[in-house]
Each structure stands twice: as C-alpha cells, then as structure tokens.
Design a protein around this motif. Structure first.
Motif, mmCIF file in Angstrom:
data_model
loop_
_atom_site.group_PDB
_atom_site.id
_atom_site.type_symbol
_atom_site.label_atom_id
_atom_site.label_comp_id
_atom_site.label_asym_id
_atom_site.label_seq_id
_atom_site.Cartn_x
_atom_site.Cartn_y
_atom_site.Cartn_z
ATOM 1 N N ASN A 144 1.740 41.525 60.304
ATOM 2 C CA ASN A 144 2.867 41.651 61.219
ATOM 3 C C ASN A 144 2.933 40.500 62.193
ATOM 4 O O ASN A 144 3.997 40.027 62.552
ATOM 5 C CB ASN A 144 2.754 42.944 62.035
ATOM 6 C CG ASN A 144 3.031 44.149 61.189
ATOM 7 O OD1 ASN A 144 3.465 44.005 60.058
ATOM 8 N ND2 ASN A 144 2.756 45.318 61.715
ATOM 9 N N PHE A 145 1.738 40.088 62.643
ATOM 10 C CA PHE A 145 1.657 39.071 63.672
ATOM 11 C C PHE A 145 2.004 37.690 63.121
ATOM 12 O O PHE A 145 2.766 36.941 63.719
ATOM 13 C CB PHE A 145 0.243 39.081 64.259
ATOM 14 C CG PHE A 145 0.093 38.245 65.482
ATOM 15 C CD1 PHE A 145 0.748 38.589 66.649
ATOM 16 C CD2 PHE A 145 -0.716 37.130 65.464
ATOM 17 C CE1 PHE A 145 0.597 37.820 67.784
ATOM 18 C CE2 PHE A 145 -0.867 36.357 66.606
ATOM 19 C CZ PHE A 145 -0.206 36.709 67.770
ATOM 20 N N PHE A 193 -0.039 43.462 69.558
ATOM 21 C CA PHE A 193 1.311 43.474 69.015
ATOM 22 C C PHE A 193 1.554 44.751 68.202
ATOM 23 O O PHE A 193 2.618 45.371 68.271
ATOM 24 C CB PHE A 193 1.504 42.225 68.153
ATOM 25 C CG PHE A 193 2.862 42.101 67.547
ATOM 26 C CD1 PHE A 193 3.987 41.940 68.344
ATOM 27 C CD2 PHE A 193 3.022 42.137 66.168
ATOM 28 C CE1 PHE A 193 5.239 41.828 67.785
ATOM 29 C CE2 PHE A 193 4.284 42.032 65.600
ATOM 30 C CZ PHE A 193 5.389 41.871 66.407
ATOM 31 N N LEU A 194 0.519 45.138 67.469
ATOM 32 C CA LEU A 194 0.611 46.366 66.664
ATOM 33 C C LEU A 194 0.812 47.580 67.570
ATOM 34 O O LEU A 194 1.644 48.453 67.299
ATOM 35 C CB LEU A 194 -0.674 46.532 65.853
ATOM 36 C CG LEU A 194 -0.734 47.734 64.920
ATOM 37 C CD1 LEU A 194 -0.060 47.395 63.610
ATOM 38 C CD2 LEU A 194 -2.171 48.143 64.663
ATOM 39 N N LEU A 199 -8.187 47.947 57.280
ATOM 40 C CA LEU A 199 -6.795 48.121 56.905
ATOM 41 C C LEU A 199 -5.885 47.820 58.100
ATOM 42 O O LEU A 199 -4.837 47.188 57.965
ATOM 43 C CB LEU A 199 -6.599 49.568 56.449
ATOM 44 C CG LEU A 199 -5.575 49.869 55.379
ATOM 45 C CD1 LEU A 199 -5.834 49.092 54.120
ATOM 46 C CD2 LEU A 199 -5.581 51.357 55.076
ATOM 47 N N VAL A 200 -6.323 48.265 59.283
ATOM 48 C CA VAL A 200 -5.529 48.046 60.492
ATOM 49 C C VAL A 200 -5.537 46.563 60.861
ATOM 50 O O VAL A 200 -4.507 45.991 61.221
ATOM 51 C CB VAL A 200 -6.078 48.896 61.661
ATOM 52 C CG1 VAL A 200 -5.336 48.587 62.941
ATOM 53 C CG2 VAL A 200 -5.979 50.372 61.328
ATOM 54 N N ILE A 201 -6.696 45.924 60.700
ATOM 55 C CA ILE A 201 -6.774 44.490 60.996
ATOM 56 C C ILE A 201 -5.817 43.720 60.088
ATOM 57 O O ILE A 201 -5.035 42.888 60.553
ATOM 58 C CB ILE A 201 -8.215 43.969 60.818
ATOM 59 C CG1 ILE A 201 -9.152 44.681 61.798
ATOM 60 C CG2 ILE A 201 -8.276 42.469 61.030
ATOM 61 C CD1 ILE A 201 -10.598 44.264 61.679
ATOM 62 N N LEU A 206 -5.655 42.801 51.219
ATOM 63 C CA LEU A 206 -4.565 43.602 50.664
ATOM 64 C C LEU A 206 -3.231 43.207 51.304
ATOM 65 O O LEU A 206 -2.198 43.165 50.648
ATOM 66 C CB LEU A 206 -4.851 45.080 50.944
ATOM 67 C CG LEU A 206 -4.162 46.126 50.116
ATOM 68 C CD1 LEU A 206 -4.514 45.985 48.658
ATOM 69 C CD2 LEU A 206 -4.588 47.511 50.602
ATOM 70 N N PHE A 207 -3.276 42.917 52.593
ATOM 71 C CA PHE A 207 -2.047 42.578 53.296
ATOM 72 C C PHE A 207 -1.775 41.084 53.328
ATOM 73 O O PHE A 207 -0.649 40.661 53.527
ATOM 74 C CB PHE A 207 -2.105 43.103 54.732
ATOM 75 C CG PHE A 207 -2.010 44.595 54.832
ATOM 76 C CD1 PHE A 207 -0.774 45.222 54.794
ATOM 77 C CD2 PHE A 207 -3.142 45.374 54.936
ATOM 78 C CE1 PHE A 207 -0.672 46.593 54.871
ATOM 79 C CE2 PHE A 207 -3.051 46.755 55.017
ATOM 80 C CZ PHE A 207 -1.815 47.366 54.984
ATOM 81 N N PHE A 219 -3.194 44.774 58.425
ATOM 82 C CA PHE A 219 -1.807 45.131 58.720
ATOM 83 C C PHE A 219 -1.335 44.421 59.984
ATOM 84 O O PHE A 219 -0.240 43.836 60.014
ATOM 85 C CB PHE A 219 -1.732 46.658 58.875
ATOM 86 C CG PHE A 219 -0.372 47.182 59.194
ATOM 87 C CD1 PHE A 219 0.757 46.721 58.523
ATOM 88 C CD2 PHE A 219 -0.206 48.172 60.160
ATOM 89 C CE1 PHE A 219 2.008 47.228 58.819
ATOM 90 C CE2 PHE A 219 1.048 48.683 60.455
ATOM 91 C CZ PHE A 219 2.153 48.200 59.792
ATOM 92 N N SER A 220 -2.180 44.431 61.024
ATOM 93 C CA SER A 220 -1.759 43.817 62.285
ATOM 94 C C SER A 220 -1.589 42.309 62.111
ATOM 95 O O SER A 220 -0.675 41.710 62.658
ATOM 96 C CB SER A 220 -2.757 44.123 63.399
ATOM 97 O OG SER A 220 -3.948 43.410 63.203
ATOM 98 N N MET A 221 -2.468 41.700 61.313
ATOM 99 C CA MET A 221 -2.343 40.254 61.117
ATOM 100 C C MET A 221 -1.077 39.909 60.356
ATOM 101 O O MET A 221 -0.384 38.958 60.683
ATOM 102 C CB MET A 221 -3.550 39.730 60.374
ATOM 103 C CG MET A 221 -4.733 39.578 61.284
ATOM 104 S SD MET A 221 -6.083 38.859 60.411
ATOM 105 C CE MET A 221 -7.235 38.721 61.736
#
Lengths: 273, 259, 357
Positions: B118-119, A31-32, B110-112, B205-206, B114-116
């Motif tokens: 959003n998801f 999704f990202l 950080l990417v994990i 963090l997210f 952030f993606s979670m």
C-alpha cells in the motif's frame, strides 16, 4: 567533551538503520493504521471496525483463529515439555545433534512442510489408504479442508519454536538442585512442580508466545490445508486485500491481527516477570 | 533422577511429528505416477528433472538467492552498528530502539507485506526487485541486531579498551578487534537472515510483480496448477540444502543458541 | 578455518554488489494474463509473436480479481500494457477508466470475428478472443444417477464432494443465477435470485471448499476431493488430464457464455505493439493452434467453421470438447454485467457468510 563525543558516536551508529526502519517499516504501518479508519467515501471513520465487530463472518473467523492458536500452543506444550526435559539432560553431543534436527524444519519453507500433509491427509493419502487397507472405512474420509488439518500442519510447523526455548531454560537447571531436593525427601512430582516447572517458566512463556503468535498469523498452512470455508484472520486478510481489492477493510483485519498478537505478547511478558 | 519410559516416548513423538512429514516428502518425490497417491508404485527421477525444466523455478530461485543475500548483507551493514551501540553504550531511548528492531518479529509478516504494498504505491512505480529487497531487509533486522549483539555481549570491553590504549582509534579498534571476535555472531545472523528471506512467503506474497517472483511464491502457484510430485522433489532438494547448511552452522557456530 | 570463514562472509557480502543491472534489452510488452496453460501458450502464441516482432513478452499472471486489484491500485503506474480478463472484469476495468479504446482499423483480423466478439462490452473496450462456456462436470464412476441440472448441485449423494467458484470470480454470480433458474423453472434469468439464496444453506452443506482459479478445480478433482462442479470450458483439457472418468454436462437450464477479453490499458504508450499483439491473438493460426490444444475456444468465425466441418481428426476432437459448433454457440446465455455489478458487493458478503463453516 567525552559525553558529547559519545552522543555523536551513538547517532552515527544508530541513525542509518533507524532511518531505514522508519521509512520502510514504521511509516507503512502508520499508513495502514490510517487506512483502517477510512472508507471509500469517508476520511475518518470507525465504520470499518464496527463492521468487523458486528459481522457474523468476522466474529466466527476471529474466535476460530484465537481458539486454534490456543489449541496449537497447548498441543505443542504437551509434546515439547516432557521431550525438552529429556533432551536438556542428555550429554552435550547427543543434545546438539537432536537440537539440530529440531532446527531443520525451521530452515525449510512452510510450503514444503505443509505439502507433506496433503500427501498424508489426502483422499489417496497415507491415513486413508491405511484405514482402507485394514477395512476400517469403506470410502476415503475427508481430512483436508478441515480445522484439524490446519491444527496438525501448524503444530508441526511451530513445535521447534516451543522446544528450543524450553531446552535452553531447562539446561540451566543445575543437576545438584534436583539431587538436593531428592535427598531431602522430595518425590518426583514435587521435584517436577516445585523445581523444574518454576525454573523453566521463562522458556515455556517464551515458547508459548512464539507458537501462539505464529499460529495466529500463519498464512501458507491455513491457505493450503483450510480451503475457503475454514478461513482464519490471515486468509481473511488476503481475501479482502487481494481478492476483493478492499484495502480499507483489509487494513482493519491487519490492525486487528497486530492488536491481537501484541496484546498476547504483552500479557505473556507480564507473566514472565 | 531416572528418566521414565513415557518421557522417552515424548521424545519419540516429537521427532516422529517433526521429521515424519519430511520422510514422506522424500518418498513421494521419487514416485512414478503423476499423482500423490501413497505409497507410490514405481520409482522415477522425472520430478527432479521437471524442476530444472521449469523455467519459473530457475528464475525465481535466482531472484530468491539475490534477494536473500542482498537483504541480509544490507541489514547487517545497518544492524551491526546498532548492536554495537546497544551493547557498549547507555543512552536515552535505548529500549525503544531495541524494541523497534525486534518489532518485525512481532508484527505478522502478512501485515508487513500488505502495508508495504500500500505504501509503495504512494510513490508510484517502485521496481519489484527494489520493493522485495527493502521489504526483506526490514524483516531481517531482528536477526542482524539481536543475534550480533549476543556475540558482542560475550566480548570483554577491556579487549577493545586495550587496543585503544595502545594507540588505535575507535574505528580501527572496532575493525581489528571487535569485528573479528563477532564473526560467529555475524555468520549466524547471516545464515538465519538468509534462510528467513529465502523462505519468506507473507511479505513476498504482496511484493512480487510482473515477471519477478520468489521461489516459495512460484512453488505456491505451481501447486495450484499441478498436483504432481514436482513440489515434493523440489522440497527434497531444499531440505537437503537446509540439512547441509544447518549441520555446517551447528558444527561451526552452535546455531541453536541464537534462535 | 578462520580465514576461509572470512572469505566466505566477504564473498556473501559482496555478491549482491556484483550483480550487473544495466543491459540493453529489446522492447517489452507486459501482458497481464491468467497463467493457465502458460507453457502451451508460450509455444502457440508468445514465441512466434516475439520472433515476428523482435520483442519480449513478459507475463504477469494471476486470476481475474488479483490482477484487477493490482491494475486498479497501481493505475497509471502499472507496467502493464495489455490485459486479459474475463468479461465481467473487463467491464469493471472499463468503468474504472483503466482501459483505452481499441481501434478496429488497426486489426487485420477484426472482420473474421463473430459480432458478439468484436465489441462485447461497448466502447471498443475489448475484443473477445476466446469464448468460454460454463457448465457442469462430474465423476461418472462415483455418481450413479446422471447429473442433468444445476439443481443437482443440491443432491444428497454428492454431499461433501461439490465445489463451486467463489462469488468474486467471473462465474461466481452465474452459479447462483443458474441455480435460481433451475429451482424456479423460469425461462428468463431473475437477477435477484431469491430461490437460490433460499437454497444456499443446503448448497453450502454439500460444498467441500470453493475455488478461485480453474487450476484449483483441477487439483481438487485430481485429489478426489470433488465429484461434481461447475467449470469453465477452457479448463476441460486439464480436467480430463487428471485421468479420472469425467462427464461434461450441458444442463437442461442452459449454458452460460463467458467471453474472454483482451484490452489495452489506459496507461500504456505501446499502442501499436499492443494492437499487433491483439491482432495476433485473433489470427487464424493462433486461434486454430489454441483450439487444437484445447486451450481456448475460438471467436474467429473462419476457425469455428473449419472446426465444425472437420471429421475424424484432432480438429474434430477439439470441436467436441470446446465451445464449438453453431448449436452450442447459438444457445449460450450471456449475463448482463451491469445487473451483477450493482448487486455484487452485497452478494459477496452474503455468500461468504453462508459458506463459512
């Protein structure tokens, strides 16, 4: 029959975890990736990437991140390589003790470890106070909010990741091989470059991979020690995603970060072969 | 080969660099002033008292503890069967499965996170605790799969076969023979997983939210508000906690073999 | 050894399962707020409110932009009932349809508010419960020549010791506009800020790092990394608490006024409780308590009058440090959020690039 049965067993064993990972790891990342190709008004576009590539800001940040990753990996190698060599040859008990000391920092959170550098590098920190005490400087130097501060912090953070694989690969070098080489007239340097280095290559490459990946993606240390003028990819990602609430451009940075770490990992894996 | 002096110096340098900062945190934690001037001029335990008085630390400590235990337990329950499948069988897509379960180490935290974030938003309201638990579980799979498979590899399949030939079914054989022999691997994975979750910043963090935050995140926000040695005191406590855990683990299991 | 290890493992595995989840809890009000001085606010505002209404207040804290981002991305799914923002962000939240109208009829203390506090953003999108002013502060022991103007941010003797708020924050644009006003000598604000942009590279040279939260500014001053900075007046208590000799300056170009606004989210169904909370915030008792503790400058006229009239007590001390007194209140410059909104994206980009080392 036996074969069928086995397939069923494998499915039962693997499926639950696989479903979990697909749902909560793979899909969010997919999704990202999708998001990174979107903008506010367009569904499928390369705009985000072309902006990233052409913006001076992101170019500076990208190269800084890579440069610092390499620098930190280099420093870690310089310190860890000879030290690991010594540790690997110590008697078991001493080695175990020393290794447990290496693990200790890994078991403590990054904030605690970075915090120490604020005390060391601050205006009233150890370095400034000692320099002033010996009259080497008149007024305190600015040491935090610099690239060097980040390098120091991250080197300390990731040294263990270099030492552990190095020690374990060097332990496997049999003492008799070294002895044999010596008795055949090889000098120390030759032994080092012809035996030690090749035989510990695996550990070195693994360590370098871990340290580089860690440095390129670390967030806490650059955020605390770097300030807002020394942004790295990770702090840029946070700024875009959270401070600016720009999810699409945040996604672009995230994808760039993954691509960078993955390609370095692949490259180093090839080296290891 | 004789080890020369500069080699020993490198060992000294390594440990100076690794442990020096901790020594400094220890000293700062007992300082009397409310700033981080070094060296501190007085001795005081007030910053340790401050930890206990700060409700935010207490709450987030419990959150971190539950998330750590929960995420590790879940990832082990899912992960051990995968480890078993990977070690005992050969199947199509095996290397893909192996890669997938070690992927959370390769993908930046950080990417994990952030993606979670959003998801999860796609599905509307997800409880903060649930989100944290799911996120942390996902990042622990590399430990629960890889570390446990190390100990499985060391176990001779013949032992299990013997149990089966003596009449136990597969599941019984697994429970009675395999699992007990994996215990050091499981314990190592548990400790590594728990510590990874307990210290995690980038994913949390997210995923932290209203009223719920993890200990490292509350340390980060505390640092923004106050520049006193409370964080040093808290770090000291956490370091001592880690020392005990690491020593225990190293004595019992030889933890460094698994990293 | 073997047994005990198993017991420990089993316990560890079981523990999370034992957590009891279901419990009857009192009604909750989720308030998204700044997280600055929360311990004092807890005492002055939250606890009395919780006791009076038999509810639990849960805070979700963060700076304006973090919380705005969260509110925007979660939309109707956010659990937030009431939100505190600085004016510019309330404006944005209102534009994004994230807020609902406040009904002045439901607020007993509404008429005690200054006119500009009753509806600072139009459409009853929010109530200004506090007023902030944006001015300069500096280390009087380290900066020899007094600071008097926004243009002093460019001075050589403070090079490397200046911090400014990021462009993304409430007062980010104000820094640029006031610097421009100082450099151009104009009486009015030029929203294009050409002269300030021209001087930006020089300003960047002076800056050690930029800050997002006022708490970060306090830490920077405490750490002695910063000698001169623009600050929002609500941070004065914490700044003085650093123990360093600091002088606050009302620059000759003027002071920027920043209303701090409380609003009700569009998503909440707890409309009555939210109004009760807002009414509580603007009540005499709360506004006075917050003023005396140097947390917020009141927008309640009665409180302001009492503070201004006070002599030689903690109220008078508070008035001296806060945005307080007719003269200061009358001279505040309010920045037009709509003018900023059009330019902000471009500004952030240019600003970030200029500041990057």
């Amino acid at each position: 029959m036996r074969r069928l049965n086995q397939n069923r067993t494998i499915v039962i064993l693997v499926a639950p975890a696989l479903i979990f990972m697909v749902l909560f790891f793979v899909l969010p990342l997919a999704f990202l990736l999708m998001q990174s190709f979107q903008t506010d008004d367009s569904v499928l576009t390369l705009q985000g990437y072309s902006d990233f590539l052409t913006s001076r800001t992101s170019r500076i940040i990208y190269w800084r991140t890579l440069r610092m990753g390499l620098l930190i990996t280099g420093i870690c190698t310089l310190i860890a390589y000879p030290a690991s060599f010594v540790i690997a040859r110590m008697p078991t008990r001493r080695r175990t003790f020393l290794l447990s000391l290496v693990i200790l920092p890994l078991m403590t959170n990054a904030i605690a470890r970075t915090y120490a550098w604020l005390i060391i590098l601050g205006r009233q920190g150890i370095i400034n106070e000692s320099l002033q005490f010996f009259n080497l400087i008149d007024s305190p130097l600015r040491l935090i909010f610099t690239e060097n501060a980040i390098v120091l912090g991250l080197t300390q953070l990731f040294l263990p990741l270099m030492v552990l694989p190095l020690v374990s690969s060097m332990e496997n070098i049999p003492e008799d091989v070294v002895e044999a080489a010596r008795s055949l007239g090889a000098n120390r340097l030759m032994v080092f470059f012809r035996i030690i280095v090749p035989m510990s290559m695996d550990g070195l490459v693994l360590g370098a991979t871990l340290v580089f990946t860690g440095s390129v993606t670390a967030y806490v240390t650059p955020a605390i020690l770097g300030g807002t003028r020394t942004l790295l990819l990770s702090t840029l990602l946070y700024q875009r995603a959270v401070t600016l609430a720009d999810l699409n451009r945040g996604a672009v940075v995230a994808v760039v970060m993954i691509l960078t770490t993955l390609s370095v990992n692949l490259l180093l894996r090839l080296l290891r072969r | 080969m004789k080890t020369s002096r500069w080699l020993y110096f490198s060992v000294f340098l390594l440990y100076f660099f690794l442990l020096g900062p901790f020594v400094i945190i220890f000293i700062a934690a007992f300082g009397a002033e409310s700033t981080l001037a070094f060296p501190p001029t007085g001795f005081s335990l007030q910053w340790f008292a401050r930890i206990v008085e700060t409700q935010q630390f207490i709450d987030s400590f419990w959150t971190s503890l539950w998330i750590g235990l929960g995420a590790t337990a879940i990832s082990l329950m899912f992960g051990i069967p995968v480890a078993y499948a990977l070690v005992r069988f050969n199947f199509k897509g095996m290397s893909a499965v192996e890669t997938l379960f070690s992927a959370p180490i390769l993908v930046p935290g950080l990417v994990i996170g952030f993606s979670m974030l959003n998801f999860f938003v796609l599905f509307g309201r997800i409880e903060v605790m649930t989100g944290l638990l799911l996120g942390h579980t996902a990042i622990l799979f590399p430990y629960s799969v890889r570390v446990t498979s190390v100990s499985l590899r060391n176990l001779d399949p013949a032992v299990e076969e013997a149990a089966v030939s003596l009449g136990a079914n597969r599941l019984r054989a697994f429970m009675l023979v395999v699992l007990p022999n994996m215990r050091s691997g499981i314990a190592a994975a548990f400790i590594l997983g728990f510590i990874t979750s307990f210290n995690n910043v980038p994913v949390s963090l997210f995923l932290t939210g209203p009223g719920i935050t993890t200990l490292p995140i509350s340390m980060l926000s505390y640092m923004e508000y106050y520049f006193d040695p409370t964080i040093a005191a808290l770090s000291t406590v956490l370091v001592i906690f880690s020392i005990l855990l690491v020593q225990l683990a190293e004595r019992v299991l030889g933890l460094s073999r698994f990293i | 050894m073997r047994k005990s290890l198993w017991v420990v493992l089993a316990l560890m595995l079981l523990l999370p399962v034992i957590v009891v989840v279901a419990q009857d809890e009192p009604e909750t009000l989720v308030v998204s707020t700044f997280g600055f001085n929360l311990d004092v606010i807890e005492e002055n505002v939250t606890q009395p409110f919780e006791e009076a209404f038999g509810v639990d207040v849960i805070y979700d804290t963060g700076n304006n932009s973090d919380r705005f981002a969260k509110l925007e991305s979660l939309g109707d799914e956010s659990e937030i009932d009431v939100v505190h923002f600085a004016g510019a962000f309330t404006f944005r939240a209102k534009e994004a349809g994230l807020l609902q109208e406040i009904d002045p009829e439901m607020l007993e203390n509404y008429d005690d508010l200054f006119d500009w506090a009753q509806d600072p953003l139009g459409d009853n999108a929010g109530i200004a419960y506090a007023i902030n002013s944006y001015l300069l502060i500096y280390r009087s022991d380290l900066v020899e020549e007094p600071i008097t103007s926004w243009a002093d941010l460019l001075r050589d003797d403070v090079a490397g010791f200046v911090t400014i708020p990021q462009m993304t924050t409430t007062f980010g644009p104000a820094t640029l506009l006031m610097l421009d006003k100082a450099l151009s000598g104009s009486d009015d604000i030029n929203y294009d800020a050409d002269m300030a942009w021209e001087a930006l590279p020089d300003l960047a040279d002076n800056i050690v790092t930029s800050y997002i939260r006022s708490s970060e500014l306090t830490t920077l001053v405490q750490q002695e990394e910063v000698w001169l900075a623009p600050y929002a007046s609500f941070a004065i208590g914490n700044l003085l608490g650093t123990g360093h000799p600091l002088t606050a300056v009302v620059p000759e170009e003027g002071v920027v006024g920043g209303p701090i606004v409380v609003s009700i989210t569009a998503a909440t169904e707890k409309v009555e409780l939210a109004h009760a909370y807002i009414d509580w915030l603007i009540s005499y008792e709360v506004q006075m308590a917050e003023a005396v503790d140097l947390i917020d400058s009141p927008t309640n006229m009665v409180v302001q009058a009492d503070l201004a009239a006070a002599e030689d007590d903690e109220m008078a001390d508070a008035c001296a440090l806060l945005t307080c007194g007719a003269d200061l209140l009358d001279s505040l410059i309010f920045i037009d959020n709509a003018e900023i909104e059009d330019r902000l994206d471009d500004w952030i980009e240019r600003w970030n690039e200029a500041l990057l080392q």
